[in-house]
Design an enzyme around this catalytic site. Structure first.
Site, short mmCIF file in Angstrom:
data_model
loop_
_atom_site.label_atom_id
_atom_site.label_comp_id
_atom_site.label_asym_id
_atom_site.label_seq_id
_atom_site.Cartn_x
_atom_site.Cartn_y
_atom_site.Cartn_z
N ASP A 83 -117.78 -39.62 33.26
CA ASP A 83 -118.93 -39.98 32.44
C ASP A 83 -118.57 -41.23 31.61
OD1 ASP A 83 -121.45 -39.65 31.33
OD2 ASP A 83 -120.79 -38.18 29.82
N ASP A 105 -120.11 -47.80 33.06
CA ASP A 105 -121.13 -48.18 32.08
C ASP A 105 -120.85 -49.59 31.58
OD1 ASP A 105 -122.91 -48.59 30.10
OD2 ASP A 105 -122.43 -46.82 28.91
N HIS A 189 -127.69 -39.97 22.76
CA HIS A 189 -126.63 -38.97 22.84
C HIS A 189 -126.57 -38.16 21.54
CE1 HIS A 189 -124.76 -41.92 25.85
NE2 HIS A 189 -125.13 -40.86 26.53
N SER A 226 -130.14 -33.21 26.58
CA SER A 226 -130.15 -31.86 26.05
C SER A 226 -131.51 -31.61 25.40
CB SER A 226 -129.04 -31.67 25.00
OG SER A 226 -127.82 -31.38 25.65
ZN LIG Z 1 -124.39 -40.64 28.50
#
Ligand SMILES: [Zn+2]
Length: 342
Positions: A83, A105, A189, A226
């Site tokens: 990630d 990223d 996040h 989430s």
């Molecule tokens: Zn992320």
């Protein structure tokens, strides 16, 4: 079965169509929770680790725990995904360790904080694609910047300042050859995503629809997804926690995304909340307990419940046995023969 490529899982998900949750781990109990949830719901599984998790677990512990998972859960196609890789080097080290999928990223510079230029992002991501595809390993890229900070990674933006530009997304996919694309549509996040209940306008779903229209064959990824359910917040606060009221991404919005090209959904906070709530409950109700298993078992069970629920809501439940795993060497050939162009 050995760890499989994420590309295969997402290609299969596109046929469904359904989405696949990607759940973050740092330790054994979290890996067990995901694998048990996958077994119970008959789901394929994506287990992901951030740089923070790799350092917390000294990398090797994490990898060997994942090997244990593949030995014990033979029937479950399982991906080990990096990630938010911050640099080409980080992605290389993950591939060398045995990760079957990496995220580069390049929307941020290697410090993981400063927004980068489009050209930097293309160059770094392209380099990772060449390196990873030569080993049959999947690559996720990101265009646009997400809000918030995760494991020290993130620009700390408000989530709306750097939304993905659909035109740029097309260019990015063509120039890099990524397998999956993380897009910024207003999510962030961490636990504190929205300070009031999100409406249809809070998330820029129209942006997602536009991107999907232009890139119908690219697997889209929703980060910071989430749902931060109130009941999980309540358990923590009921047993001495002090969370401020907060709202996450509603399941219906994720499901709308899944109907429109979203194949991977990143979930971490919900699991953190579930585990912490369960541990606080044991501490409050049984202050005489001191065996770590007395609170780690309920914590693991609480996370498993959340993961199983998400697997069902995302639609991956029941799809565990749909396909035979493609070995990474075969993926290498398919990339070479350009049979996997987006
Ligand atoms: Zn992320």
């Amino acid at each position: 079965m050995p760890l499989v490529s994420m590309r295969q899982l997402l290609d299969e998900a596109a046929k469904g169509p359904y989405g696949v949750g990607a759940f973050n781990v740092n330790n054994m109990e979290q890996i067990q929770a995901i694998m048990e949830a996958a077994r119970e719901t008959k789901s394929p599984a994506i287990v992901q680790a951030s740089r923070g998790a790799r350092s917390y677990s000294q990398d090797r512990f994490l990898y060997h725990l994942m090997l244990a998972a593949t030995e014990l859960y033979l029937e479950i196609p399982t991906v080990l995904h990096l990630d938010h890789g911050n640099s080409v080097e980080t992605c290389k080290s993950a591939v060398a360790m045995g990760f079957t999928s990496v995220m580069m990223d390049g929307s941020l510079m290697p410090d993981g904080k400063t927004p980068s230029t489009f050209d930097y992002n293309v160059k770094a991501t392209r380099e990772v694609v060449e390196m990873a595809h030569a080993k049959g390993v999947t690559v996720e890229g990101e265009i646009g910047c997400l809000g918030g900070i995760e494991d020290g990674h993130g620009a700390g933006l408000d989530g709306l300042s750097h939304l993905t530009d659909p035109e740029q997304a097309v260019e990015f996919v063509q120039q890099t050859g990524v397998d999956a694309l993380a897009i910024a549509i207003g999510t962030s996040h961490g636990a504190y995503k929205f300070s009031s209940k999100p409406t249809g306008e809070t998330l820029k779903m129209d942006r997602l629809l536009e991107i999907h229209k232009r890139l119908p064959n690219t697997h889209l990824v929703m980060h910071g997804s989430s749902s931060v359910p109130k009941d999980l917040q309540d358990i923590i606060n009921q047993y001495g926690g002090k969370l401020k009221p907060t709202w996450g991404v509603p399941i219906e919005e994720i499901q709308l995304g899944i109907k429109n090209g979203v194949r991977k959904i990143n979930v971490d906070t919900d699991n953190r909340l579930a585990m912490t709530g369960a541990i606080r409950k044991v501490f409050a109700e049984k202050p005489e307990e001191f065996d770590p298993r007395s609170y780690l078992k309920p914590a693991r069970e609480a996370m498993k419940k959340v993961v199983a629920l998400r697997m069902t809501q995302f639609g991956q439940a029941g799809h565990m046995g749909d396909y035979a795993p493609i070995p990474l060497e075969e993926m290498v050939k398919r990339y070479q023969e350009q049979r996997l162009a987006a």
